[in-house]
Design an enzyme around this catalytic site. Structure first.
Site: not given
Lengths: 268, 268
Positions: B143, B215, B247
């Site tokens: 991320s 995600d 995610h």
């Protein structure tokens, strides 16, 4: 169907056969590899510009990997052929350059019905003559054949469980490998463009793409547009950009084992 | 450097250490995993928003794969911390959200020097205290940490031999995960944007990217823009779009073995 040749190959049989196709209105020739321990699963391999059924059969090195995976391989021709079939001086148009579409225009309309040939006529022959499983089909191809694999998978979402491509033409409506030919054949190049079809909502089966960063035709392929479309549509896909590889069968044969393994997994 | 804890882990040692950083002007804490049979190669793992050094260390499941590959792992914190360090009510700004840049503006400039921390201060500590090989470094992250891995690899082309990222923020100058923070910290979000840096000619080491198609933050990541940039620049890269993954660390831990194997190969 007539047997033109059969050779022992990796414990199985590499055959070459001919048959009359209603779609193309011609005699067509194809190669088929059946491993000794065939699972019934079938991988269609579509070849590129100028190729016959023979090039990949002799140069892509697929049979050894397919034998280990129990996968049968079909190698169709890339166009109708013969003296009565129209051709063009450009290697990228006419015989050897069918682009896997059904032509609807001019002199091309009569014989250049390669989409129907690959998705109807030839499967009928193959699944009648050989003990194979039509519920477990995958499709792959190189260059123009990669365009064929991607677009046919997008157009026929239930036929192929998996799709892959090596150095595919994947945005032909923005390339001179695609626009002139698809315009001449169909008048609608965007309707046969993998990037456009995907962006417009067609479903792509799980996909594997390999393209070499030293591909001498890189700018004709449209890889960036297709890569963006894959991500935009959240498609299940792997894109490999392979440093130093070009457009040749040396590239194809290097990544052949990965593509066979990918399809074998999805067709298990 | 002070040892806060050491635990036996997959035959090696998972340690947590603290030290004073000149760059951030604070005490910083990091995790380091050293396998029993360490080759000397090091993989930096940069974490995402809200994380400390601890999250990936306990949830990404990297150590087992790294032990088999002989790879050491470093888990830095994501920002300076402490009462004297500015913060923000938004989880995506301030403490836990350093974005791996050197801040040059306002209250942030004094402590938020995470680029210098990751590329100068912490390596100095790590390569002094542990017997590791600074010529064999790879970098990865999740991320915001994926953003960090990609941008630091692009900014420091000789430091990292390989780069990978899991669900990276890769076009932050077009995302609210990036634009407000990078603007506040530096005034120049595009200068810290992997897509922009790559397109502008920065060299990317061999790269592996995985992102889940489910995600929940997909639209903040900029995957399509980065995918297109990879293809446009003919970068050596693999992009995997993973169907159904989100995610979370369940996603990260699923693909951890692939990322460790990728770096181990390039750092061999």
């Amino acid at each position: 169907m007539k047997t033109l040749s059969e050779n022992r190959c990796f414990g199985g049989t590499q055959g070459v056969y001919s048959h009359t196709s209603d779609a193309t209105g011609t005699q067509m020739t194809f190669g088929l590899f059946k491993p000794e321990h065939a699972t019934g699963a079938v991988l269609w391999y579509l070849s590129g510009l100028t190729c016959t059924h023979e090039n990949a059969m002799t140069k892509a090195g697929l049979q050894g990997w397919a034998a280990n995976a129990g996968l049968s391989l079909v190698f169709p021709d890339t166009s109708p052929r013969g003296e009565s079939v129209p051709d063009d001086d450009d290697y990228a148009m006419g015989q050897g350059a069918g682009f896997y579409v059904d032509a609807s225009q001019g002199e091309w309309a009569r014989h250049f019905q390669m989409e129907s040939y690959i998705t109807k006529d030839l499967p009928e022959v193959v699944f009648t003559a050989f003990d194979l499983d039509d519920t477990r089909q995958g499709i792959t191809g190189h260059s123009m054949g990669g365009h064929g694999a991607l677009t046919l998978a997008l157009k026929e979402p239930t036929r192929y469980r998996s799709v892959s491509a090596l150095a595919p033409i994947c945005n032909p409506s923005a390339s001179d490998w695609g626009t002139p030919q698809l315009t001449a054949y169909t008048g609608r190049p965007a309707s046969h463009d993998a990037t456009v079809l995907l962006t417009d909502g067609a479903h792509l089966p799980p996909a594997l793409i390999d393209t070499g960063t030293s591909d001498q035709f890189y700018d004709k392929l449209g890889t960036a547009a297709f890569a963006a479309a894959l991500a935009e549509t959240k498609s299940e896909a792997t894109l490999n950009l392979r440093r130093g590889y070009d457009h040749s069968y040396f590239f194809v044969s290097t990544f052949a084992p990965d593509h066979v393994a990918f399809h074998a997994e999805h067709l298990a």
